[in-house]
Write a protein that holds these residues in place. Sequence first.
Motif, PDB file in Angstrom:
ATOM      1  N   SER A   1      22.877 -22.131  48.593  1.00 39.96           N
ATOM      2  CA  SER A   1      21.950 -21.501  47.642  1.00 39.96           C
ATOM      3  C   SER A   1      22.715 -20.588  46.692  1.00 39.96           C
ATOM      4  CB  SER A   1      20.877 -20.690  48.372  1.00 39.96           C
ATOM      5  OG  SER A   1      21.373 -19.410  48.727  1.00 39.96           O
ATOM      6  N   HIS A   2      21.953 -20.047  45.717  1.00 36.40           N
ATOM      7  CA  HIS A   2      22.538 -19.110  44.748  1.00 36.40           C
ATOM      8  C   HIS A   2      23.004 -17.810  45.375  1.00 36.40           C
ATOM      9  CE1 HIS A   2      18.498 -17.601  45.398  1.00 36.40           C
ATOM     10  NE2 HIS A   2      18.867 -16.471  44.838  1.00 36.40           N
ATOM     11  N   LYS A   3      22.573 -17.501  46.604  1.00 31.28           N
ATOM     12  CA  LYS A   3      22.800 -16.166  47.154  1.00 31.28           C
ATOM     13  C   LYS A   3      24.282 -15.803  47.289  1.00 31.28           C
ATOM     14  CE  LYS A   3      18.385 -14.997  48.620  1.00 31.28           C
ATOM     15  NZ  LYS A   3      17.679 -16.235  48.955  1.00 31.28           N
ATOM     16  N   ALA A   4      25.134 -16.832  47.390  1.00 31.72           N
ATOM     17  CA  ALA A   4      26.565 -16.542  47.512  1.00 31.72           C
ATOM     18  C   ALA A   4      27.103 -15.814  46.274  1.00 31.72           C
ATOM     19  CB  ALA A   4      27.344 -17.834  47.746  1.00 31.72           C
TER      20      ALA A   4
ATOM     21  N   GLY B   1      16.975 -17.064  56.004  1.00 39.01           N
ATOM     22  CA  GLY B   1      18.339 -17.235  56.511  1.00 39.01           C
ATOM     23  C   GLY B   1      19.369 -17.540  55.440  1.00 39.01           C
ATOM     24  N   GLN B   2      18.922 -17.829  54.215  1.00 40.61           N
ATOM     25  CA  GLN B   2      19.895 -18.137  53.158  1.00 40.61           C
ATOM     26  C   GLN B   2      20.731 -16.914  52.812  1.00 40.61           C
ATOM     27  OE1 GLN B   2      16.641 -19.156  53.002  1.00 40.61           O
ATOM     28  NE2 GLN B   2      16.388 -20.858  51.598  1.00 40.61           N
ATOM     29  N   TRP B   3      20.085 -15.759  52.719  1.00 40.47           N
ATOM     30  CA  TRP B   3      20.847 -14.555  52.376  1.00 40.47           C
ATOM     31  C   TRP B   3      21.775 -14.175  53.535  1.00 40.47           C
ATOM     32  CZ3 TRP B   3      23.403 -11.805  49.310  1.00 40.47           C
ATOM     33  CH2 TRP B   3      23.750 -10.482  49.591  1.00 40.47           C
TER      34      TRP B   3
ATOM     35  N   GLY C   1      19.854  -8.714  49.210  1.00 41.51           N
ATOM     36  CA  GLY C   1      20.091 -10.025  48.614  1.00 41.51           C
ATOM     37  C   GLY C   1      19.305 -10.307  47.352  1.00 41.51           C
ATOM     38  N   SER C   2      18.461  -9.332  46.928  1.00 44.07           N
ATOM     39  CA  SER C   2      17.631  -9.582  45.744  1.00 44.07           C
ATOM     40  C   SER C   2      17.151  -8.238  45.205  1.00 44.07           C
ATOM     41  CB  SER C   2      16.446 -10.487  46.124  1.00 44.07           C
ATOM     42  OG  SER C   2      15.735 -10.872  44.968  1.00 44.07           O
ATOM     43  N   VAL C   3      16.218  -8.262  44.299  1.00 46.86           N
ATOM     44  CA  VAL C   3      15.442  -7.111  43.792  1.00 46.86           C
ATOM     45  C   VAL C   3      16.237  -6.112  42.928  1.00 46.86           C
ATOM     46  CG1 VAL C   3      13.982  -5.145  44.423  1.00 46.86           C
ATOM     47  CG2 VAL C   3      13.811  -7.265  45.729  1.00 46.86           C
TER      48      VAL C   3
ATOM     49  N   VAL D   1      10.279 -17.181  42.397  1.00 49.22           N
ATOM     50  CA  VAL D   1      10.573 -15.765  42.606  1.00 49.22           C
ATOM     51  C   VAL D   1      10.155 -15.282  43.988  1.00 49.22           C
ATOM     52  CG1 VAL D   1      10.639 -14.932  40.222  1.00 49.22           C
ATOM     53  CG2 VAL D   1       8.437 -15.187  41.348  1.00 49.22           C
ATOM     54  N   GLY D   2      11.134 -14.741  44.711  1.00 49.73           N
ATOM     55  CA  GLY D   2      10.888 -14.007  45.946  1.00 49.73           C
ATOM     56  C   GLY D   2      11.043 -12.542  45.567  1.00 49.73           C
ATOM     57  N   GLY D   3      12.282 -12.116  45.452  1.00 45.95           N
ATOM     58  CA  GLY D   3      12.569 -10.792  44.900  1.00 45.95           C
ATOM     59  C   GLY D   3      12.944 -10.869  43.431  1.00 45.95           C
ATOM     60  N   GLY D   4      13.184 -12.084  42.944  1.00 43.37           N
ATOM     61  CA  GLY D   4      13.417 -12.278  41.511  1.00 43.37           C
ATOM     62  C   GLY D   4      14.839 -12.608  41.098  1.00 43.37           C
ATOM     63  N   SER D   5      15.785 -12.744  42.052  1.00 42.05           N
ATOM     64  CA  SER D   5      17.187 -12.797  41.628  1.00 42.05           C
ATOM     65  C   SER D   5      17.628 -14.139  41.047  1.00 42.05           C
ATOM     66  CB  SER D   5      18.119 -12.379  42.767  1.00 42.05           C
ATOM     67  OG  SER D   5      18.226 -13.377  43.750  1.00 42.05           O
ATOM     68  N   ASN D   6      17.195 -15.264  41.636  1.00 42.38           N
ATOM     69  CA  ASN D   6      17.679 -16.534  41.062  1.00 42.38           C
ATOM     70  C   ASN D   6      17.006 -16.790  39.723  1.00 42.38           C
ATOM     71  OD1 ASN D   6      15.936 -19.282  41.163  1.00 42.38           O
ATOM     72  ND2 ASN D   6      15.214 -17.936  42.801  1.00 42.38           N
ATOM     73  N   PHE D   7      15.728 -16.413  39.629  1.00 40.34           N
ATOM     74  CA  PHE D   7      15.016 -16.555  38.361  1.00 40.34           C
ATOM     75  C   PHE D   7      15.697 -15.719  37.275  1.00 40.34           C
ATOM     76  CE2 PHE D   7      11.923 -14.708  35.416  1.00 40.34           C
ATOM     77  CZ  PHE D   7      11.507 -15.862  34.776  1.00 40.34           C
TER      78      PHE D   7
ATOM     79  N   PRO E   1      12.396 -25.110  50.258  1.00 42.82           N
ATOM     80  CA  PRO E   1      10.966 -24.856  50.030  1.00 42.82           C
ATOM     81  C   PRO E   1      10.725 -23.806  48.940  1.00 42.82           C
ATOM     82  CG  PRO E   1      11.421 -24.992  52.373  1.00 42.82           C
ATOM     83  CD  PRO E   1      12.754 -25.018  51.686  1.00 42.82           C
ATOM     84  N   GLU E   2      11.633 -22.848  48.813  1.00 41.78           N
ATOM     85  CA  GLU E   2      11.511 -21.849  47.736  1.00 41.78           C
ATOM     86  C   GLU E   2      11.671 -22.544  46.382  1.00 41.78           C
ATOM     87  OE1 GLU E   2      13.644 -21.613  50.280  1.00 41.78           O
ATOM     88  OE2 GLU E   2      12.964 -19.869  51.450  1.00 41.78           O
ATOM     89  N   THR E   3      12.784 -23.279  46.252  1.00 35.78           N
ATOM     90  CA  THR E   3      13.080 -24.004  45.025  1.00 35.78           C
ATOM     91  C   THR E   3      11.940 -24.937  44.645  1.00 35.78           C
ATOM     92  OG1 THR E   3      15.363 -24.007  45.795  1.00 35.78           O
ATOM     93  CG2 THR E   3      14.846 -25.444  43.929  1.00 35.78           C
TER      94      THR E   3
ATOM     95  N   PHE F   1      17.415 -24.496  40.054  1.00 36.84           N
ATOM     96  CA  PHE F   1      17.396 -25.174  41.358  1.00 36.84           C
ATOM     97  C   PHE F   1      18.196 -24.302  42.327  1.00 36.84           C
ATOM     98  CE2 PHE F   1      17.705 -28.227  44.638  1.00 36.84           C
ATOM     99  CZ  PHE F   1      16.692 -29.152  44.421  1.00 36.84           C
ATOM    100  N   SER F   2      17.479 -23.360  42.971  1.00 34.36           N
ATOM    101  CA  SER F   2      18.167 -22.278  43.690  1.00 34.36           C
ATOM    102  C   SER F   2      18.867 -22.723  44.968  1.00 34.36           C
ATOM    103  CB  SER F   2      17.177 -21.155  43.985  1.00 34.36           C
ATOM    104  OG  SER F   2      16.021 -21.652  44.636  1.00 34.36           O
ATOM    105  N   GLY F   3      18.413 -23.828  45.591  1.00 36.20           N
ATOM    106  CA  GLY F   3      19.112 -24.235  46.806  1.00 36.20           C
ATOM    107  C   GLY F   3      18.585 -25.541  47.387  1.00 36.20           C
TER     108      GLY F   3
HETATM  109  C1  LIG Z   1      16.326 -16.360  48.706  1.00 35.64           C
HETATM  110  C2  LIG Z   1      15.972 -17.538  47.964  1.00 35.64           C
HETATM  111  C3  LIG Z   1      15.005 -17.497  46.954  1.00 35.64           C
HETATM  112  C4  LIG Z   1      14.198 -16.283  46.631  1.00 35.64           C
HETATM  113  O1  LIG Z   1      14.922 -15.139  46.294  1.00 35.64           O
HETATM  114  P1  LIG Z   1      15.113 -14.658  44.802  1.00 35.64           P
HETATM  115  O2  LIG Z   1      15.788 -13.353  44.914  1.00 35.64           O
HETATM  116  O3  LIG Z   1      13.747 -14.538  44.191  1.00 35.64           O
HETATM  117  O4  LIG Z   1      15.935 -15.674  44.133  1.00 35.64           O
HETATM  118  C5  LIG Z   1      14.764 -18.657  46.247  1.00 35.64           C
HETATM  119  N1  LIG Z   1      15.422 -19.814  46.510  1.00 35.64           N
HETATM  120  C6  LIG Z   1      16.350 -19.877  47.482  1.00 35.64           C
HETATM  121  C7  LIG Z   1      17.020 -21.192  47.745  1.00 35.64           C
HETATM  122  C8  LIG Z   1      16.661 -18.753  48.226  1.00 35.64           C
HETATM  123  O5  LIG Z   1      17.589 -18.823  49.164  1.00 35.64           O
END
Ligand SMILES: *Cc1c(COP(=O)(O)O)cnc(C)c1O
Length: 435
Positions: free
Chosen positions: A109-112, A137-139, A227-229, A262-268, A383-385, A412-414
């Motif tokens: 995912s983008h979290k790295a 678990g991605q973060w 990991g976000s926000v 958007v979860g916390g907003g970081s990948n967006f 599922p987030e993506t 496409f975050s992950g």
């Molecule tokens: C953590 C995560 C998100 C949600 O977090 P944001 O900070 O909103 O990006 C979305 N997609 C994937 C694949 C994630 O791991």
Amino acid sequence: MKTCVTLHQEELPRAWYNALSDLDRPLDPPLDPRTGEPIAPEALAALFPRACLEQEVATDRFIPIPEPVQEAYRRWRPTPLRRAVALERALGTPARIYFKYEGGSPTGSHKANTALAQAYYNRVEGTRRLATETGAGQWGSALAFACATFGLRCTVYMVRTSYEGKPYRRALIRLFGAEIFPSPSDRTAAGRAVLERDPGSPGSLGIAISEAVEEALRGDGTKYALGSVLNHVLLHQTVIGLEAIRELELAGDWPDVVVGCVGGGSNFAGLAFPFFGEARAGRRPLPRLLAVEPTACPSLTRGEYRYDFGDTARTTPLLKMHTLGADFVPPPLHAGGLRYHGMAPIVSRLVADGAVEAVAYDQADVFSSALLFARTEGIVPAPETAHAVHAAVELARRCAADGEEKVILIGFSGHGHFDMAAYEAALSGALQGVA
Ligand SMILES: *Cc1c(COP(=O)(O)O)cnc(C)c1O
């Protein structure tokens, strides 16, 4: 027609884009809950490294990416921009659908992107261990990987529903050398307080944050990583959008709509903010920026825009953001990474100002689009993506109905390789709407 564009290694961005530099007026500052006064960044020095606290309030337009972080990025960056031609055909749409693929990172995912930056700054400033929370678990796996890269120890509190439901993410976190506990746990006062009220608590990001913060405040060379926000996290993710802009130029296209979950907003933010910056600089028209959330945790579409705590135990500074309330515990949801009550303050501000739009979808609809994407493009969305994918599919269907040739860019975050239980539920028709 170009269907896959990737920059050369030497074209990796050397600086992140700082959206704070382009806001109409400064962000409302974080407040100290005890005094109601703005909190000085130094007051958070027990939790975060100085470099990240500086980035939290920096107003430079670009902030250099340290060379060791660039080197770590180059193991998989720049990431490809792909065009989803088979999906377009299946939808019979005149729209052109691109996706910026972040699933190729070491942990998928983008979290790295921010995990490596945060681990690096902590390492340089002498931190020995990082404590954090993780939802799906991605973060947690990204930070465990980043800590292994830069030689730090790592402790992860994983939201209990995911700890039980995603055993292989759990294993990946341990594989990279981190220790991991289900949250709420009995290791912290915050966790014990929740367990006393609700012994069967499924956990939430808000609770897990309280536990990790408490762990970091024990003062044994441990700091905290989020990991976000926060502004610095969004900053680190802008490498995504900066690459995407140059890749779209190579493809000879420009998006009408940029869509991200958007979860916390970081990948967006990481994808969308550099487009906002291009428009602010007067170089390009501003695309529609569309943030997609689950109806089960609708902070932007149903929350209030006000000051609130970032965690359930009410230990963090107050942030001005869209929030469902710090003690909101979202229902268990396959997109665990979108189960957060709040939203990044910069994203919240841009929504309040009308520069970013928000929409919410139910997970049952989201998974039907995810299956379509997987079967046409051969890539299984997390599922987030899948929320972003579903929004793009809806837009493309509208284009088909109206005969409009829109260009849609998906963040496409992950990938969803650790989410097969959710896909099995979707395939067997057992997936429930949770709204
Ligand atoms: C953590 C995560 C998100 C949600 O977090 P944001 O900070 O909103 O990006 C979305 N997609 C994937 C694949 C994630 O791991």
